[in-house]
Motif scaffolding. Sequence first.
Motif, PDB file in Angstrom:
ATOM      1  N   ARG A   1       0.832  -1.208   0.000  1.00 12.82           N
ATOM      2  CA  ARG A   1       0.000   0.000   0.000  1.00 12.82           C
ATOM      3  C   ARG A   1       0.866   1.257   0.000  1.00 12.82           C
ATOM      4  N   GLY A   2       0.498   2.210  -0.837  1.00 12.51           N
ATOM      5  CA  GLY A   2       1.182   3.505  -0.851  1.00 12.51           C
ATOM      6  C   GLY A   2       2.536   3.456  -1.542  1.00 12.51           C
ATOM      7  N   GLU A   3       3.180   4.609  -1.557  1.00  9.49           N
ATOM      8  CA  GLU A   3       4.493   4.713  -2.190  1.00  9.49           C
ATOM      9  C   GLU A   3       5.593   4.494  -1.156  1.00  9.49           C
ATOM     10  N   PRO A   4       6.734   3.953  -1.572  1.00  7.07           N
ATOM     11  CA  PRO A   4       7.113   3.594  -2.951  1.00  7.07           C
ATOM     12  C   PRO A   4       6.688   2.190  -3.347  1.00  7.07           C
TER      13      PRO A   4
ATOM     14  N   GLN B   1       3.776   0.547  -4.109  1.00 10.82           N
ATOM     15  CA  GLN B   1       2.874   0.247  -5.218  1.00 10.82           C
ATOM     16  C   GLN B   1       3.486   0.569  -6.576  1.00 10.82           C
ATOM     17  N   SER B   2       4.622   1.290  -6.574  1.00 13.65           N
ATOM     18  CA  SER B   2       5.318   1.597  -7.823  1.00 13.65           C
ATOM     19  C   SER B   2       6.580   0.764  -8.016  1.00 13.65           C
ATOM     20  N   SER B   3       6.858  -0.132  -7.092  1.00 13.07           N
ATOM     21  CA  SER B   3       8.070  -0.946  -7.184  1.00 13.07           C
ATOM     22  C   SER B   3       7.904  -2.063  -8.216  1.00 13.07           C
TER      23      SER B   3
ATOM     24  N   ARG C   1      -3.120   7.118 -13.989  1.00 11.54           N
ATOM     25  CA  ARG C   1      -2.162   6.750 -12.961  1.00 11.54           C
ATOM     26  C   ARG C   1      -2.341   5.304 -12.506  1.00 11.54           C
ATOM     27  N   SER C   2      -3.564   4.809 -12.496  1.00  9.68           N
ATOM     28  CA  SER C   2      -3.828   3.455 -12.013  1.00  9.68           C
ATOM     29  C   SER C   2      -3.224   2.391 -12.919  1.00  9.68           C
TER      30      SER C   2
ATOM     31  N   GLN D   1      -0.232   2.452 -13.959  1.00 10.26           N
ATOM     32  CA  GLN D   1       1.215   2.451 -13.749  1.00 10.26           C
ATOM     33  C   GLN D   1       1.616   1.984 -12.355  1.00 10.26           C
ATOM     34  N   ILE D   2       0.656   1.519 -11.555  1.00 11.98           N
ATOM     35  CA  ILE D   2       0.952   1.024 -10.211  1.00 11.98           C
ATOM     36  C   ILE D   2       0.260  -0.325 -10.007  1.00 11.98           C
TER      37      ILE D   2
END
Length: 302
Positions: free
Chosen positions: A157-160, A162-164, A215-216, A218-219
């Motif tokens: 959940r959250g960054e970083p 969900q973008s890993s 955005r959704s 890309q995560i």
Amino acid sequence: GSFGRAFYRLEADSTGAADEFFRAEREPSGLLYAASDRRRVLAGGPEGSWLYTIGGEVALVNRPVQGLYAPGSTFKTFSLYAALRDGPSTEDGTVFDENFTFFDRGFIQFGARGQEQTFQNAGKRPNGVVDATRAMAVSSDVYWYNIALLYWRTWGRGEPFQSSTNLADPQYGIQQVARKFGFAQPTGIGLAGEARGRIPDLTFKRALNVGNPDRSSQIWLPGDGMNLSVGQGDVLVTPLQLAQAYGAFANGGTIHSPRLAKAVLEGGSTLGEPEVVRNLPRQPNRSVGLEQRIVDLVRPGL
């Protein structure tokens, strides 16, 4: 002209017509044609691949190694194995284990208020209170959706996070286990054109959505993990991969590369026992690193 002839047997068609026997002719190109109709290419192709094509424009495939399918509930064994190995937890810190239960009312809703998405069992069938064994026995999708949400809440959940795209990160535990069992890679059977299959992750998702401003796209979202957990969404496997994975699950954790031949025999007469010209090397095996404790927890529901 042809350099080889063989007899091939066609199964009776749906009208009940008698089985047809016909002469097949193989051309220097490597294609094998039905002698009665050269539009019917039976087998052969470039670089020794097999076309399995019959009937003009109707293309068939060697389904065990080229057919790609969503494994569905057969994948749940490996999702559950991952969760029991990793132990994601609830908001209050309760760690997931074999005694963990969810109340399955037939569906689960998730998302921001007013934008909830519904994920449901087949037919929206409720199963009541389910633990690992009962959830497997009744194939409760809701149970696995909750497992995926635990992964997301614990590690994704959250960054970083969900973008890993680092598959070694704990939020990708299901993908890690799937790859250990041989999914998303060739089985090693050695046939041309074998499909790799797919276990989706964020790298795949981004490649699929290049240029998408949403955005959704890309995560890695909870819904992505929920689809993955039940072998749906973008998950694709071949029948041979699935058989190989279950073989390793049952045999103590060894991935055996399948083989089609063990020796080259002397040509010529079929009378008597042919001499072995040479034995073919053994196919390589590898260990999954199976934890038998977890297998023993998953097995009762199968």
